[in-house]
Motif scaffolding. Sequence first.
Motif, short mmCIF file in Angstrom:
data_model
loop_
_atom_site.label_atom_id
_atom_site.label_comp_id
_atom_site.label_asym_id
_atom_site.label_seq_id
_atom_site.Cartn_x
_atom_site.Cartn_y
_atom_site.Cartn_z
N ALA A 141 -18.52 2.28 -11.39
CA ALA A 141 -17.28 1.68 -10.89
C ALA A 141 -17.09 2.00 -9.41
CB ALA A 141 -16.08 2.17 -11.70
N PRO A 142 -17.86 1.35 -8.53
CA PRO A 142 -17.74 1.61 -7.10
C PRO A 142 -16.57 0.86 -6.48
CG PRO A 142 -19.37 -0.09 -7.47
CD PRO A 142 -18.89 0.35 -8.85
N GLY A 143 -16.29 1.17 -5.22
CA GLY A 143 -15.29 0.41 -4.48
C GLY A 143 -14.04 1.22 -4.18
N ASP A 144 -13.43 0.93 -3.03
CA ASP A 144 -12.25 1.70 -2.65
C ASP A 144 -11.07 1.44 -3.58
OD1 ASP A 144 -11.64 -0.87 -1.79
OD2 ASP A 144 -11.25 -0.32 0.29
N PHE A 145 -10.98 0.22 -4.14
CA PHE A 145 -9.83 -0.05 -5.00
C PHE A 145 -10.00 0.56 -6.38
CE2 PHE A 145 -6.28 -2.55 -6.76
CZ PHE A 145 -5.36 -2.33 -5.74
N ALA A 146 -11.24 0.83 -6.78
CA ALA A 146 -11.44 1.61 -8.00
C ALA A 146 -10.88 3.01 -7.80
CB ALA A 146 -12.93 1.67 -8.34
N GLN A 147 -11.10 3.57 -6.61
CA GLN A 147 -10.55 4.88 -6.28
C GLN A 147 -9.03 4.83 -6.21
OE1 GLN A 147 -12.48 6.06 -2.64
NE2 GLN A 147 -14.54 5.84 -3.49
N ALA A 148 -8.50 3.77 -5.62
CA ALA A 148 -7.05 3.62 -5.53
C ALA A 148 -6.42 3.54 -6.92
CB ALA A 148 -6.71 2.37 -4.72
N TYR A 149 -7.11 2.86 -7.84
CA TYR A 149 -6.63 2.77 -9.22
C TYR A 149 -6.50 4.14 -9.86
CZ TYR A 149 -7.61 2.47 -14.28
OH TYR A 149 -7.63 2.66 -15.64
N VAL A 150 -7.44 5.04 -9.58
CA VAL A 150 -7.38 6.40 -10.11
C VAL A 150 -6.11 7.10 -9.65
CG1 VAL A 150 -8.46 8.68 -10.03
CG2 VAL A 150 -9.88 6.64 -10.34
N VAL A 151 -5.83 7.02 -8.35
CA VAL A 151 -4.62 7.65 -7.82
C VAL A 151 -3.37 7.00 -8.42
CG1 VAL A 151 -3.28 8.11 -5.72
CG2 VAL A 151 -5.78 8.31 -5.68
N ALA A 152 -3.36 5.68 -8.47
CA ALA A 152 -2.19 4.96 -8.99
C ALA A 152 -1.95 5.27 -10.46
CB ALA A 152 -2.37 3.46 -8.79
N ALA A 174 -0.47 -2.31 -8.10
CA ALA A 174 -1.42 -3.28 -7.56
C ALA A 174 -0.73 -4.62 -7.31
CB ALA A 174 -2.60 -3.46 -8.51
N HIS A 175 0.16 -5.01 -8.21
CA HIS A 175 0.91 -6.27 -8.05
C HIS A 175 1.71 -6.25 -6.75
CE1 HIS A 175 4.66 -8.63 -8.52
NE2 HIS A 175 3.91 -9.49 -9.17
N ASP A 176 2.45 -5.18 -6.53
CA ASP A 176 3.29 -5.11 -5.34
C ASP A 176 2.46 -4.98 -4.07
OD1 ASP A 176 5.30 -5.22 -7.19
OD2 ASP A 176 6.27 -3.35 -6.61
N THR A 177 1.35 -4.26 -4.16
CA THR A 177 0.46 -4.12 -3.01
C THR A 177 -0.19 -5.45 -2.67
OG1 THR A 177 0.01 -1.82 -3.65
CG2 THR A 177 -1.50 -2.82 -2.08
N GLN A 178 -0.55 -6.20 -3.70
CA GLN A 178 -1.13 -7.53 -3.49
C GLN A 178 -0.11 -8.44 -2.82
OE1 GLN A 178 -2.31 -9.60 -7.11
NE2 GLN A 178 -4.11 -10.40 -6.06
N ASN A 179 1.13 -8.39 -3.26
CA ASN A 179 2.18 -9.21 -2.66
C ASN A 179 2.44 -8.83 -1.21
OD1 ASN A 179 2.51 -10.70 -4.98
ND2 ASN A 179 4.39 -9.68 -5.62
N ALA A 180 2.18 -7.57 -0.88
CA ALA A 180 2.36 -7.12 0.50
C ALA A 180 1.24 -7.59 1.42
CB ALA A 180 2.47 -5.60 0.54
N GLY A 181 0.19 -8.16 0.83
CA GLY A 181 -0.88 -8.74 1.62
C GLY A 181 -1.92 -7.76 2.12
N THR A 182 -2.02 -6.61 1.45
CA THR A 182 -2.98 -5.60 1.93
C THR A 182 -4.25 -5.53 1.09
OG1 THR A 182 -1.85 -3.87 0.66
CG2 THR A 182 -1.18 -4.17 2.96
N LEU A 183 -4.35 -6.37 0.06
CA LEU A 183 -5.56 -6.37 -0.75
C LEU A 183 -6.59 -7.36 -0.19
CD1 LEU A 183 -4.42 -6.04 -4.46
CD2 LEU A 183 -4.65 -4.33 -2.66
N GLU A 184 -7.84 -7.09 -0.49
CA GLU A 184 -8.93 -7.94 -0.07
C GLU A 184 -9.59 -8.57 -1.29
OE1 GLU A 184 -10.55 -5.67 3.88
OE2 GLU A 184 -10.95 -4.68 1.96
#
Length: 298
Positions: A166-177, A225-235
């Motif tokens: 499970a690579p990727g920065d957002f996989a890591q972000a999911y762990v923290v979240a 993730a939903h709110d972060t996506q709405n904020a326009g910071t996801l890729e």
Amino acid sequence: MEWRGRRESSNIEDRRGSGGGLGNGGGGFRIPIRAGGGGGIGLIIILAVLWIGFGINPLSVIGMDGGGGSPQTQTAANRGPGVQGTADETDDFIAVVLADTEDVWSKRFQNIGQTYRDPTLVLFDRQVSSACGNASSASGPFYCPNDQKLYLDTSFFQQLSDQLGAPGDFAQAYVVAHEVGHHVQNLTGVLPRTTELRQQASETEANAISVRVELQADCYAGIWAHDTQNAGTLEDGDIEEALNAASRIGDDTLQRQSQGTVVPDSFTHGTSAQRVEWFRRGQSTGDMKQCDTFEGRL
């Protein structure tokens, strides 16, 4: 995830290099280790998911060897998020993700007339002491409700990428979240209530309660993730990275890989399909009411 140059949380306590006792830590993610010798992948061990009494069965959890090797030479912190980077980049990335969770949950609590108290994230290597007891890196990331702190050895990110696929920065972000999701549960009273329920339940029933607790934390990670996506910071690909991580750490997947068989009564975090479903539910709806894992069938 677009994170460089954004606000970083100041609620981070760096204990790396400070040492600490080994023992039982708080409850969180699992990491695999190798059978034979001093560290590697494949052997199932018990990780006691602590103070709140998550009662993990020996068959249900996979852990990482707390000995062997310097975290400075083993951990993905040397690479930071993404293919290239530095340890400082990883620290900065974690601080940005934590700041994002603070913004999201502060606003959501305000909307329901409550006050969100920011948790502290403790960075450690190999072992750490918490208000829930002593823990090693084998516990994986965990949340301690006693001191309202998240505990993370960033070597877990290397395990997540290289060993769990499970690579990727957002996989890591999911762990923290996800761990922040446990903090939300603590503030809303879910953790104290489920502790009482588990103390009165059989082992199988207690495990089933733990599954519901963990899946709700996944759903709350999806809310973030939903709110972060709405904020326009996801890729592009970020959500897919999180969904892949959720799938890779399901109880059934980990048990099948490590022992070749699946024991549903020993599940404490949920199947891969369930973890994906509940993260996706939070991420797609943005509705905390949709994260009620304690009503009806999962």
